[in-house]
Design a protein around this motif. Structure first.
Motif, PDB file in Angstrom:
ATOM      1  N   ALA A  95       0.828  -1.201   0.000  1.00  0.00           N
ATOM      2  CA  ALA A  95       0.000   0.000   0.000  1.00  0.00           C
ATOM      3  C   ALA A  95       0.869   1.260   0.000  1.00  0.00           C
ATOM      4  N   HIS A  96       1.903   1.262   0.836  1.00  0.00           N
ATOM      5  CA  HIS A  96       2.687   2.493   1.024  1.00  0.00           C
ATOM      6  C   HIS A  96       3.511   2.861  -0.207  1.00  0.00           C
ATOM      7  N   VAL A  97       3.817   1.877  -1.036  1.00  0.00           N
ATOM      8  CA  VAL A  97       4.645   2.134  -2.222  1.00  0.00           C
ATOM      9  C   VAL A  97       4.037   3.206  -3.122  1.00  0.00           C
ATOM     10  N   VAL A  98       2.703   3.322  -3.099  1.00  0.00           N
ATOM     11  CA  VAL A  98       2.034   4.333  -3.932  1.00  0.00           C
ATOM     12  C   VAL A  98       2.560   5.722  -3.601  1.00  0.00           C
ATOM     13  N   HIS A  99       2.720   5.991  -2.320  1.00  0.00           N
ATOM     14  CA  HIS A  99       3.157   7.318  -1.882  1.00  0.00           C
ATOM     15  C   HIS A  99       4.574   7.624  -2.349  1.00  0.00           C
ATOM     16  N   HIS A 100       5.397   6.592  -2.477  1.00  0.00           N
ATOM     17  CA  HIS A 100       6.797   6.801  -2.828  1.00  0.00           C
ATOM     18  C   HIS A 100       7.066   6.708  -4.323  1.00  0.00           C
ATOM     19  N   SER A 101       6.080   6.373  -5.104  1.00  0.00           N
ATOM     20  CA  SER A 101       6.300   6.149  -6.534  1.00  0.00           C
ATOM     21  C   SER A 101       6.421   7.449  -7.324  1.00  0.00           C
ATOM     22  N   GLY A 102       6.098   8.574  -6.714  1.00  0.00           N
ATOM     23  CA  GLY A 102       6.250   9.852  -7.407  1.00  0.00           C
ATOM     24  C   GLY A 102       7.714  10.248  -7.536  1.00  0.00           C
ATOM     25  N   GLU A 103       8.092  10.781  -8.672  1.00  0.00           N
ATOM     26  CA  GLU A 103       9.477  11.162  -8.926  1.00  0.00           C
ATOM     27  C   GLU A 103       9.708  12.668  -8.796  1.00  0.00           C
ATOM     28  N   ARG A 118      -0.602  11.828  -2.662  1.00  0.00           N
ATOM     29  CA  ARG A 118      -0.357  10.587  -3.401  1.00  0.00           C
ATOM     30  C   ARG A 118      -0.466   9.420  -2.418  1.00  0.00           C
ATOM     31  N   GLN A 119      -1.665   8.879  -2.248  1.00  0.00           N
ATOM     32  CA  GLN A 119      -1.930   7.870  -1.243  1.00  0.00           C
ATOM     33  C   GLN A 119      -2.603   6.640  -1.854  1.00  0.00           C
ATOM     34  N   SER A 120      -2.470   5.517  -1.157  1.00  0.00           N
ATOM     35  CA  SER A 120      -3.086   4.268  -1.604  1.00  0.00           C
ATOM     36  C   SER A 120      -4.498   4.151  -1.069  1.00  0.00           C
ATOM     37  N   MET A 121      -5.397   3.651  -1.903  1.00  0.00           N
ATOM     38  CA  MET A 121      -6.770   3.431  -1.453  1.00  0.00           C
ATOM     39  C   MET A 121      -6.879   2.159  -0.609  1.00  0.00           C
ATOM     40  N   LEU A 122      -5.775   1.425  -0.437  1.00  0.00           N
ATOM     41  CA  LEU A 122      -5.834   0.115   0.221  1.00  0.00           C
ATOM     42  C   LEU A 122      -5.213   0.105   1.615  1.00  0.00           C
ATOM     43  N   TYR A 123      -4.910   1.273   2.177  1.00  0.00           N
ATOM     44  CA  TYR A 123      -4.312   1.315   3.514  1.00  0.00           C
ATOM     45  C   TYR A 123      -5.162   0.588   4.549  1.00  0.00           C
ATOM     46  N   SER A 124      -6.467   0.826   4.532  1.00  0.00           N
ATOM     47  CA  SER A 124      -7.331   0.209   5.536  1.00  0.00           C
ATOM     48  C   SER A 124      -7.335  -1.305   5.406  1.00  0.00           C
ATOM     49  N   LEU A 125      -7.314  -1.797   4.174  1.00  0.00           N
ATOM     50  CA  LEU A 125      -7.356  -3.239   3.947  1.00  0.00           C
ATOM     51  C   LEU A 125      -6.065  -3.921   4.405  1.00  0.00           C
ATOM     52  N   THR A 126      -4.956  -3.210   4.332  1.00  0.00           N
ATOM     53  CA  THR A 126      -3.706  -3.812   4.816  1.00  0.00           C
ATOM     54  C   THR A 126      -3.590  -3.718   6.334  1.00  0.00           C
ATOM     55  N   GLY A 127      -4.424  -2.893   6.977  1.00  0.00           N
ATOM     56  CA  GLY A 127      -4.503  -2.894   8.435  1.00  0.00           C
ATOM     57  C   GLY A 127      -3.697  -1.829   9.146  1.00  0.00           C
ATOM     58  N   TYR A 128      -3.571  -0.631   8.557  1.00  0.00           N
ATOM     59  CA  TYR A 128      -2.791   0.436   9.207  1.00  0.00           C
ATOM     60  C   TYR A 128      -3.307   0.735  10.611  1.00  0.00           C
ATOM     61  N   TRP A 129      -4.641   0.640  10.786  1.00  0.00           N
ATOM     62  CA  TRP A 129      -5.260   1.049  12.048  1.00  0.00           C
ATOM     63  C   TRP A 129      -4.837   0.159  13.220  1.00  0.00           C
ATOM     64  N   LYS A 152      22.052  15.698  -3.291  1.00  0.00           N
ATOM     65  CA  LYS A 152      20.752  15.945  -3.912  1.00  0.00           C
ATOM     66  C   LYS A 152      19.917  14.668  -3.908  1.00  0.00           C
ATOM     67  N   VAL A 153      18.653  14.816  -3.579  1.00  0.00           N
ATOM     68  CA  VAL A 153      17.756  13.668  -3.464  1.00  0.00           C
ATOM     69  C   VAL A 153      17.215  13.281  -4.838  1.00  0.00           C
ATOM     70  N   GLU A 154      17.281  11.971  -5.125  1.00  0.00           N
ATOM     71  CA  GLU A 154      16.639  11.415  -6.313  1.00  0.00           C
ATOM     72  C   GLU A 154      15.350  10.738  -5.850  1.00  0.00           C
ATOM     73  N   TYR A 155      14.210  11.256  -6.265  1.00  0.00           N
ATOM     74  CA  TYR A 155      12.928  10.786  -5.748  1.00  0.00           C
ATOM     75  C   TYR A 155      12.425   9.561  -6.506  1.00  0.00           C
ATOM     76  N   GLY A 156      11.622   8.762  -5.813  1.00  0.00           N
ATOM     77  CA  GLY A 156      10.998   7.601  -6.433  1.00  0.00           C
ATOM     78  C   GLY A 156      11.341   6.330  -5.674  1.00  0.00           C
ATOM     79  N   ILE A 157      11.101   5.189  -6.327  1.00  0.00           N
ATOM     80  CA  ILE A 157      11.362   3.884  -5.724  1.00  0.00           C
ATOM     81  C   ILE A 157      12.423   3.157  -6.549  1.00  0.00           C
ATOM     82  N   VAL A 158      13.035   2.147  -5.946  1.00  0.00           N
ATOM     83  CA  VAL A 158      14.122   1.433  -6.613  1.00  0.00           C
ATOM     84  C   VAL A 158      13.631   0.788  -7.897  1.00  0.00           C
ATOM     85  N   ARG A 159      12.495   0.086  -7.819  1.00  0.00           N
ATOM     86  CA  ARG A 159      11.888  -0.504  -9.014  1.00  0.00           C
ATOM     87  C   ARG A 159      10.775   0.441  -9.475  1.00  0.00           C
TER      88      ARG A 159
END
Length: 308
Positions: free
Chosen positions: A134-142, A151-162, A249-256
Motif C-alpha cells: 500500500a505504502h509504495v504508492v506514496h513513494h512512486s512519485g518522482e 499521493r496515497q493508496s486506497m488500500l491502507y485500511s485493507l492492509t490494516g494500518y489502524w 541531492k535527493v533522487e525521488y521515487g522507488i528502486v523498481r
C-alpha cells in the motif's frame, strides 16, 4: 479549554453519525475539511518556486495523478471505515484496560505515544512487504511538491494500518479521538513535502520532522532508503538509528520505479508482484515469507541435483 473542546467533540459524534448513517472516520473528516488550505498552500508553493525559477518539480501529469490518488483514497477510506474498521476499532476500545481522559495534562503524552505508533507503522510499511504494497504508492512519485502528500493508496485500511494505533484504544482513548489526533499528525506531514524550504533552525530540525528530513525519506539514493520515518517528530529516528541528514541531492521515487499515471496500476502493481512471487514453485514457508519479509527479499535459487 481542552476539556470543553473534548466535550463539544464528543457531543458532535452522535449528531454526525446520525447525519451520515454510520460511524464517523474523524481522520478523513478533518483532512477533507482542510483540503482548501492544502490546495491554497500548494498554489502558493508553485508561485514561489516559479518566481525562483525552480519549478521543475511541478509536472502537470504528475500533479493530476497525485490529486486523483488523493481523491480516491479519501472516498475509499470513508466507505471501508464506515462498513468495517470503525466497528473493529470500537471492539478493541471495548476491551480497554483504562479510561484515559484527554485534557491539558494528558494530550502531549498521548500525542507522543501516537507519534511512536506512527513511527512503528511507517517503519513496518517499508520493511514488511504486505504493508509496503500500500505504502509504495506514496513513494512512486518522482517529483517533490506539496501535491505529493496527496499521493496515497486506497488500500491502507485493507492492509490494516489502524492496527498500529490500537495501543491508544486499549489505554482508553476512543477511536474518534485517536483518529482526530492522527489527522493532526497527517496534516502536519502535508507541509513537509516541499523543496521550497531548505533548512529550519537547528533546534527545530533536532526535534521535529522538517522538509529536509522528509526529502531524505522520499529518496532512492542508497544512503537515503528507509530513513526518517517520523511523522511530526524526528526523535524516534534519532533514538532507533534510522535518522539520516540531507546532504547530496535527493533522487525521488522507488528502486523498481513504475512509470505510470494509471490509478489502478499504481495501487495494485506491488500486490500483483507479491502474489506472483508467492505463486512461484518452492516450499510453502518460503513462498509465504514474501508477505512479511522486506520488499527486496528474494528466495535463494533452488539447488539443482548433482548428476552422478
Amino acid at each position: 479549554m481542552l476539556d470543553t473542546a473534548q466535550t463539544i467533540f464528543q457531543e458532535a459524534i452522535p449528531t454526525l453519525e446520525g447525519w451520515l448513517g454510520g460511524p464517523v472516520d474523524w481522520k478523513q473528516i478533518i483532512l477533507i475539511g482542510l483540503a482548501p488550505i492544502f490546495i491554497g498552500t500548494f498554489l502558493i508553493e508553485w508561485w514561489v518556486m516559479r518566481r525562483r525559477g525552480q519549478a521543475t518539480q511541478f509536472v502537470g501529469k504528475d500533479i493530476l495523478t497525485n490529486l486523483n490518488l488523493g481523491g480516491i483514497y479519501q472516498v475509499f477510506e470513508l466507505i471501508v471505515h464506515a462498513l468495517f474498521f470503525m466497528a473493529a476499532m470500537h471492539w478493541v476500545y471495548d476491551q480497554r484496560f483504562f479510561n484515559v481522559p484527554v485534557n491539558i495534562w494528558t494530550i502531549v503524552p498521548l500525542f507522543i505515544l501516537l507519534e511512536f505508533c506512527y513511527y512503528v507503522f511507517h517503519r513496518s510499511s517499508h520493511r514488511i512487504r504486505w504493508f509496503w504494497c500500500a505504502h509504495v504508492v506514496h513513494h512512486s512519485g518522482e517529483h517533490m511538491n506539496l501535491s505529493t502528500a496527496m499521493r496515497q493508496s486506497m488500500l491502507y485500511s485493507l492492509t490494516g494500518y489502524w492496527l498500529f494505533f490500537t495501543p491508544l484504544m486499549l489505554l482508553g482513548v476512543s477511536p474518534e479521538i485517536t483518529l482526530a489526533m492522527y489527522a493532526v499528525d497527517l496534516a502536519y506531514q502535508y507541509f513537509v513535502h516541499t523543496e521550497s524550504v531548505r533548512k529550519l533552525p537547528a533546534w527545530y530540525e533536532y526535534i521535529f520532522v522538517t522538509p529536509s528530513h522528509h526529502r531524505v525519506h522520499h529518496g532512492r539514493n542508497e544512503q537515503y532508503i528507509d530513513k526518517n520515518y517520523g511523522g511530526m517528530l524526528i526523535i524516534f529516528d534519532r533514538i532507533f538509528g534510522t535518522f539520516e541528514a540531507e546532504e547530496e541531492k535527493v533522487e525521488y521515487g522507488i528502486v523498481r520505479q513504475v512509470h505510470s499515471n494509471n490509478i489502478l496500476t499504481l495501487n495494485l502493481h506491488e500486490f500483483i508482484d507479491m502474489l506472483r512471487d508467492i505463486a512461484k514453485p518452492g516450499p510453502i514457508a518460503q513462498r509465504l515469507k514474501h508477505i512479511w519479509a522486506p520488499p527486496e527479499w528474494e528466495r535463494e535459487p533452488r539447488k539443482q541435483p548433482i548428476e552422478p
